[in-house]
Structure formats: C-alpha cells, structure tokens
Design an enzyme around this catalytic site. Structure first.
Site, PDB file in Angstrom:
ATOM      1  N   ALA A   5      -6.527  -1.501  -0.534  1.00  0.00           N
ATOM      2  CA  ALA A   5      -7.624  -2.427  -0.805  1.00  0.00           C
ATOM      3  C   ALA A   5      -9.024  -1.879  -0.479  1.00  0.00           C
ATOM      4  O   ALA A   5      -9.904  -1.883  -1.348  1.00  0.00           O
ATOM      5  CB  ALA A   5      -7.352  -3.737  -0.069  1.00  0.00           C
TER       6      ALA A   5
ATOM      7  N   ARG B  20      -7.833  -4.367 -11.053  1.00  0.00           N
ATOM      8  CA  ARG B  20      -6.694  -4.882 -10.285  1.00  0.00           C
ATOM      9  C   ARG B  20      -7.097  -6.238  -9.672  1.00  0.00           C
ATOM     10  O   ARG B  20      -8.190  -6.353  -9.131  1.00  0.00           O
ATOM     11  CB  ARG B  20      -6.272  -3.891  -9.181  1.00  0.00           C
ATOM     12  CG  ARG B  20      -5.766  -2.562  -9.750  1.00  0.00           C
ATOM     13  CD  ARG B  20      -5.089  -1.719  -8.694  1.00  0.00           C
ATOM     14  NE  ARG B  20      -3.819  -2.281  -8.281  1.00  0.00           N
ATOM     15  CZ  ARG B  20      -3.131  -1.867  -7.223  1.00  0.00           C
ATOM     16  NH1 ARG B  20      -3.598  -0.893  -6.481  1.00  0.00           N
ATOM     17  NH2 ARG B  20      -1.973  -2.428  -6.908  1.00  0.00           N
TER      18      ARG B  20
ATOM     19  N   GLN C 204       4.933   3.965  -1.797  1.00  0.00           N
ATOM     20  CA  GLN C 204       3.736   4.337  -1.023  1.00  0.00           C
ATOM     21  C   GLN C 204       4.094   4.749   0.403  1.00  0.00           C
ATOM     22  O   GLN C 204       3.425   5.594   0.992  1.00  0.00           O
ATOM     23  CB  GLN C 204       2.746   3.158  -0.972  1.00  0.00           C
ATOM     24  CG  GLN C 204       2.022   2.865  -2.267  1.00  0.00           C
ATOM     25  CD  GLN C 204       2.729   1.805  -3.081  1.00  0.00           C
ATOM     26  OE1 GLN C 204       3.941   1.660  -3.018  1.00  0.00           O
ATOM     27  NE2 GLN C 204       1.967   1.078  -3.877  1.00  0.00           N
TER      28      GLN C 204
ATOM     29  N   ASP D 217      -4.276  -7.186   1.444  1.00  0.00           N
ATOM     30  CA  ASP D 217      -5.108  -7.105   0.238  1.00  0.00           C
ATOM     31  C   ASP D 217      -6.006  -8.317   0.083  1.00  0.00           C
ATOM     32  O   ASP D 217      -7.106  -8.225  -0.462  1.00  0.00           O
ATOM     33  CB  ASP D 217      -4.237  -6.907  -0.998  1.00  0.00           C
ATOM     34  CG  ASP D 217      -3.755  -5.475  -1.053  1.00  0.00           C
ATOM     35  OD1 ASP D 217      -2.826  -5.144  -0.307  1.00  0.00           O
ATOM     36  OD2 ASP D 217      -4.349  -4.675  -1.805  1.00  0.00           O
TER      37      ASP D 217
ATOM     38  N   LYS E 139       1.381  -5.670   0.130  1.00  0.00           N
ATOM     39  CA  LYS E 139       2.405  -5.042  -0.715  1.00  0.00           C
ATOM     40  C   LYS E 139       3.708  -5.820  -0.731  1.00  0.00           C
ATOM     41  O   LYS E 139       4.165  -6.301   0.301  1.00  0.00           O
ATOM     42  CB  LYS E 139       2.622  -3.605  -0.228  1.00  0.00           C
ATOM     43  CG  LYS E 139       3.641  -2.793  -0.976  1.00  0.00           C
ATOM     44  CD  LYS E 139       3.364  -2.744  -2.465  1.00  0.00           C
ATOM     45  CE  LYS E 139       1.965  -2.277  -2.812  1.00  0.00           C
ATOM     46  NZ  LYS E 139       1.462  -2.831  -4.096  1.00  0.00           N
TER      47      LYS E 139
HETATM   48  O1  MRU Z   1      -0.709  -1.231  -4.657  1.00  0.00           O
HETATM   49  P1  MRU Z   1      -1.471  -0.565  -3.529  1.00  0.00           P
HETATM   50  O2  MRU Z   1      -0.937   0.801  -3.182  1.00  0.00           O
HETATM   51  O3  MRU Z   1      -2.964  -0.557  -3.785  1.00  0.00           O
HETATM   52  O4  MRU Z   1      -1.208  -1.518  -2.288  1.00  0.00           O
HETATM   53  C1  MRU Z   1      -1.752  -1.214  -1.035  1.00  0.00           C
HETATM   54  C2  MRU Z   1      -1.343  -2.166   0.040  1.00  0.00           C
HETATM   55  O5  MRU Z   1      -0.640  -3.122  -0.176  1.00  0.00           O
HETATM   56  C3  MRU Z   1      -1.913  -1.933   1.409  1.00  0.00           C
HETATM   57  O6  MRU Z   1      -1.029  -2.372   2.386  1.00  0.00           O
HETATM   58  C4  MRU Z   1      -3.221  -2.683   1.481  1.00  0.00           C
HETATM   59  O7  MRU Z   1      -4.127  -2.402   0.486  1.00  0.00           O
HETATM   60  C5  MRU Z   1      -3.866  -2.908   2.743  1.00  0.00           C
HETATM   61  S1  MRU Z   1      -4.292  -1.663   3.819  1.00  0.00           S
HETATM   62  C6  MRU Z   1      -5.354  -0.575   3.303  1.00  0.00           C
END
Ligand code: MRU
Length: 307
Positions: free
Chosen positions: A48, A80, A178, A219, A230
């Site tokens: 995020a 997004r 990830q 997020d 996520k």
């Molecule tokens: O789909 P992504 O890889 O952008 O998702 C990222 C996450 O869910 C992280 O946990 C989140 O952005 C928070 S921490 C930086």
C-alpha cells in the site's frame, strides 16, 4: 533504509521489478504516466504505501511529459482499488497545487513522510515485542512495500535493532506468493531468521513453531477498525485468536479511511482467475480480506500504539 522499492531522478522513476524477484533483481525505468500506471496494475510495485509513493512520482512524471494533471490523476486512480494510500497520495498532490514545483514538493513529502512513519511505527511497535518472540506474518510489509523500512516487518526490524532476538514465520501468501518471493527474500537480505510455511499451515505452526505474536500490514482500515489486508489475513487473525496469540496491525495514517464506517464499505480488488488456476471453470480471487476489529489487539501507528 538500505533496500528501496523505487526512486525518482531526472531520467524517470526507477523501480525494482517485484515480479522478477527473487530470481532476478531487475530495475525498470518508467518515463510516462502510463508506464507507472501499468507498473502498479501489473504488480511491478506493490504494497500500500509503495503504491502511494509510486503514484505520487507518477504525477511528477505527468508534469514532465505535459500530460494534463486531471488525466494523470484519473488514470492512476484506476490502477488498484483497495489500498487507501494510493488515494491519500493523489488527494495530497491534488491539494498541493497545479504547477510542477508544487507537485514535486508534494510527492517528495509523501515519500519522506512515509519513511518517517515507518521509523516511528518501528519505535512504537518494538515495545510490544520481547526477546525470543516468534512472530508470524503474511504478505510483504518491508522496504519493498513502503517508502521506508516497512510497516509490520519494519516493527520487527526495529525490535531486532534493540537487540531482541526475534524470528519470523512467513506465510507464503497464495496465490501470488508475496511471502515466499518478497518477505523471505527481504528477511534473508536483512539477516532476519525467517521460516516459510504455506498458508494452510498457520494453525499447526502456532503450536509446533512456538509462535508468540502476529503482526501484519494493512491496505485500508475502516472507522470501526476493520482491516483490509492481503487475502488470508482474516484467517490468520482467527487462528491467532484461537491460540491466544496477540494479532497486531502496523499501518501509517495514510492507510486509515475514516470516511468508511466498516469493513463492508471497503472496496476489495478481485483479480484474474488465471492467478489461481488455469484449468478451473469457476474461480473466486479476491486480493484482500477484511479482519474484524475484535480480532486485533492494537494498531501500531506513527503516533503510537492505539487500541
Ligand atoms: O497485493 P499487494 O502485494 O499490493 O498486497 C500488499 C499487502 O497486502 C500488504 O500487506 C499491505 O499493502 C500492507 S503493508 C505495506
């Protein structure tokens, strides 16, 4: 910060292509708003706060290429839907003014503020962790996902910097991995002991690996504390609760959406079925889920630990 997801110079936005990790450390140079938008959409940059920072620099690129700012803003907003930080960054740039120096200053401030927020979250959050803690997490929340040392992984880094011997259990994070591809890689780079497990192993791992705490990023956080993160985070919070393991969410204020009352109002991205399966006929593939506030022990923010 040793590791960086991206930086801007006169040539363009340089971005570590997260789709190629961990096999390859490949840097992209983005010179148009469309390049930046596609990098966000196709997950070359993700997490995020990193999405917010990259979009902010995308607006700087608009001033360089002569793209009308309204058009650039609209394009980047379509990339997004879930991470509040994207909209926080674009709102801040819109409010800063319409000329190139104002946009550049606002974008640099977004990145600098996030770096500082990561450091402050680390300070506040480190106090929650003790020497010997085994900490479970999901997705990626380190330097790659932010403009600083990270959110959840940043807290772990700060606690370790205080001399606490803390190890990480990372969920691989289906379907895009990830955890396996980014968190495990970043932990290896930073010398943080990290054990990788598949998402379905979390309950058993609580017992067998002696997990003592859980911390994740976010997020978007609604007014009631419902937390989009996520896909798989809600399950992890439920498993943590069942084992009496406190479950923390580390997030800067740019992730909090006080206009949204509850989790039901958070827009959840649904992604291509092919990410899950090339052969199934019917697939459901939401990229985020929402953890109810009663499962969260506290929020770690740059202003302190909030319950
Ligand atoms: O789909 P992504 O890889 O952008 O998702 C990222 C996450 O869910 C992280 O946990 C989140 O952005 C928070 S921490 C930086």
């Amino acid at each position: 910060v040793t590791l960086r997801a991206f930086f801007l110079d006169d040539d363009g936005l340089h971005l570590l292509d997260q789709r190629a990790l961990p096999q390859q450390e490949r840097w992209l140079v983005l010179r148009t708003v469309e390049d930046v938008a596609q990098a966000i959409e196709t997950l070359a940059v993700r997490g995020a706060p990193a999405i917010g920072g990259a979009a902010a620099y995308g607006m700087v690129i608009a001033t360089r290429t002569g793209m009308p700012l309204e058009e650039a803003d609209a394009r980047l907003r379509r990339t997004r839907p879930t991470a509040k930080n994207l909209f926080f960054a674009l709102d801040a740039i819109r409010d800063a003014g319409r000329d190139a120096p104002a946009v550049l200053a606002a974008a640099q401030k977004i990145v600098r503020d996030d770096e500082a927020a990561c450091a402050a979250m680390g300070e506040h959050g480190a106090a929650l962790f003790a020497d010997g803690d085994v900490v479970i997490t999901i997705c990626h929340t380190g330097a790659l996902a932010t403009c600083g040392q990270g959110t959840a992984l940043g807290v772990i880094k700060s606690a370790r910097a205080q001399g606490k011997n803390i190890s990480v259990v990372a969920l691989e994070t289906r379907p895009l991995l990830q955890g396996a591809r980014l968190t495990a890689w970043e932990c290896a780079k930073e010398g943080i002991p990290c054990t990788l497990i598949t998402d379905g192993m979390s309950a058993f791992a609580m017992k067998k690996l002696g997990v003592t705490k859980a911390i994740v990023g976010a997020d978007r956080i609604a007014r009631d504390g419902s937390t989009a993160n996520k896909i798989g985070t809600y399950a992890l919070a439920t498993v943590a609760k069942a084992h009496g393991v406190p479950f923390y969410v580390a997030a800067p204020q740019s992730t909090f959406d006080l206009e949204i009352a509850s989790g039901a109002d958070i827009p959840i991205e649904e992604r291509a079925a092919t990410e899950v399966s090339g052969f199934a006929t019917r697939v459901w593939n939401p990229a985020f889920d929402v953890t109810p506030p009663e499962l969260i022990a506290a929020f770690v923010t740059e202003r302190g630990v909030v319950t």
